[in-house]
Design a protein around this motif. Structure first.
Motif, mmCIF file in Angstrom:
data_model
loop_
_atom_site.group_PDB
_atom_site.id
_atom_site.type_symbol
_atom_site.label_atom_id
_atom_site.label_comp_id
_atom_site.label_asym_id
_atom_site.label_seq_id
_atom_site.Cartn_x
_atom_site.Cartn_y
_atom_site.Cartn_z
ATOM 1 N N PRO A 72 -40.858 -37.436 -1.430
ATOM 2 C CA PRO A 72 -42.199 -37.882 -0.841
ATOM 3 C C PRO A 72 -42.801 -39.040 -1.554
ATOM 4 N N GLU A 73 -42.246 -39.298 -2.793
ATOM 5 C CA GLU A 73 -42.620 -40.614 -3.491
ATOM 6 C C GLU A 73 -42.085 -41.969 -2.925
ATOM 7 N N GLY A 85 -37.629 -25.586 5.881
ATOM 8 C CA GLY A 85 -38.486 -24.944 6.948
ATOM 9 C C GLY A 85 -39.262 -26.455 7.664
ATOM 10 N N THR A 86 -39.758 -27.402 6.860
ATOM 11 C CA THR A 86 -40.268 -28.611 7.584
ATOM 12 C C THR A 86 -39.300 -29.310 8.043
ATOM 13 N N LEU A 87 -38.013 -29.368 7.661
ATOM 14 C CA LEU A 87 -37.043 -30.055 8.203
ATOM 15 C C LEU A 87 -36.424 -29.426 9.652
ATOM 16 N N LEU A 88 -36.324 -28.219 9.697
ATOM 17 C CA LEU A 88 -36.220 -27.332 10.863
ATOM 18 C C LEU A 88 -37.134 -27.653 11.884
ATOM 19 N N SER A 89 -38.504 -27.839 11.186
ATOM 20 C CA SER A 89 -39.693 -27.938 12.499
ATOM 21 C C SER A 89 -39.482 -29.110 12.980
ATOM 22 N N ILE A 90 -39.339 -30.273 12.021
ATOM 23 C CA ILE A 90 -39.161 -31.642 12.663
ATOM 24 C C ILE A 90 -37.947 -31.677 13.717
ATOM 25 N N THR A 91 -36.775 -30.924 13.033
ATOM 26 C CA THR A 91 -35.690 -31.010 14.263
ATOM 27 C C THR A 91 -36.026 -30.433 15.513
ATOM 28 N N VAL A 92 -36.486 -29.351 15.432
ATOM 29 C CA VAL A 92 -36.748 -28.466 16.677
ATOM 30 C C VAL A 92 -37.989 -29.522 17.622
ATOM 31 N N LEU A 93 -38.974 -29.958 16.997
ATOM 32 C CA LEU A 93 -39.730 -30.867 17.607
ATOM 33 C C LEU A 93 -39.060 -32.206 18.260
ATOM 34 N N VAL A 95 -33.038 -45.029 19.952
ATOM 35 C CA VAL A 95 -33.164 -45.585 18.768
ATOM 36 C C VAL A 95 -34.413 -45.468 17.979
ATOM 37 N N LEU A 96 -35.471 -45.499 18.605
ATOM 38 C CA LEU A 96 -36.811 -45.154 18.099
ATOM 39 C C LEU A 96 -37.089 -43.893 17.667
ATOM 40 N N THR A 97 -36.708 -42.847 18.395
ATOM 41 C CA THR A 97 -36.916 -41.507 18.138
ATOM 42 C C THR A 97 -36.030 -41.116 16.674
ATOM 43 N N LEU A 98 -34.832 -41.661 16.661
ATOM 44 C CA LEU A 98 -33.852 -41.341 15.633
ATOM 45 C C LEU A 98 -34.368 -42.052 14.424
ATOM 46 N N PHE A 99 -35.145 -43.189 14.495
ATOM 47 C CA PHE A 99 -35.437 -43.980 13.343
ATOM 48 C C PHE A 99 -36.989 -42.963 12.896
ATOM 49 N N GLY A 100 -37.706 -42.617 13.675
ATOM 50 C CA GLY A 100 -38.907 -41.608 13.378
ATOM 51 C C GLY A 100 -38.227 -40.419 12.849
ATOM 52 N N TYR A 101 -37.100 -39.968 13.167
ATOM 53 C CA TYR A 101 -36.827 -38.513 12.747
ATOM 54 C C TYR A 101 -36.034 -38.927 11.038
ATOM 55 N N VAL A 102 -35.511 -39.827 10.984
ATOM 56 C CA VAL A 102 -34.758 -40.222 9.627
ATOM 57 C C VAL A 102 -35.829 -40.341 8.638
ATOM 58 N N LEU A 103 -36.999 -41.008 9.180
ATOM 59 C CA LEU A 103 -38.127 -41.526 8.197
ATOM 60 C C LEU A 103 -38.694 -40.044 7.898
ATOM 61 N N GLY A 104 -38.918 -39.333 8.898
ATOM 62 C CA GLY A 104 -39.491 -38.128 8.708
ATOM 63 C C GLY A 104 -38.727 -37.374 7.531
ATOM 64 N N VAL A 105 -37.560 -37.142 7.873
ATOM 65 C CA VAL A 105 -36.502 -36.477 6.910
ATOM 66 C C VAL A 105 -36.643 -37.053 5.314
ATOM 67 N N LEU A 106 -36.584 -38.524 5.353
ATOM 68 C CA LEU A 106 -36.385 -38.996 4.070
ATOM 69 C C LEU A 106 -37.781 -38.679 3.251
#
Length: 74
Positions: free
Chosen positions: A53-54, A4-12, A37-48
């Motif tokens: 989380p550790e 659900g969090t992944l879907l929320s970040i993707t939609v945002l 590039v910066l948007t995708l970098f932030g997206y990938v970092l958020g998904v990771l």
């Protein structure tokens, strides 16, 4: 929960790109590329961070790189 969090970040991210892209008509191709590039970098970092989380953050990376350099300079 993580899906659900992944879907929320993707939609945002999609909404952010859809909102900003029409305003970027006057910008150069390099600036548009930097935005993507910066948007995708932030997206990938958020998904990771959702699935691992550790995972150490960027601050730990900077410390690992510059701590030996700081000791050499002392």
């Amino acid at each position: 929960m993580s899906w659900g969090t992944l879907l929320s970040i993707t939609v945002l991210v999609i909404l952010m790109i859809a909102y900003e892209w029409p305003k970027m008509k006057q910008y150069s191709t390099r600036e548009k590329g930097a935005f993507i590039v910066l948007t995708l970098f932030g997206y990938v970092l958020g998904v990771l961070l959702i699935f691992f989380p550790e995972m150490p953050g960027p601050t730990q990376l900077v410390d690992a790189v510059f701590k030996p350099l700081g000791k050499m300079l002392e």
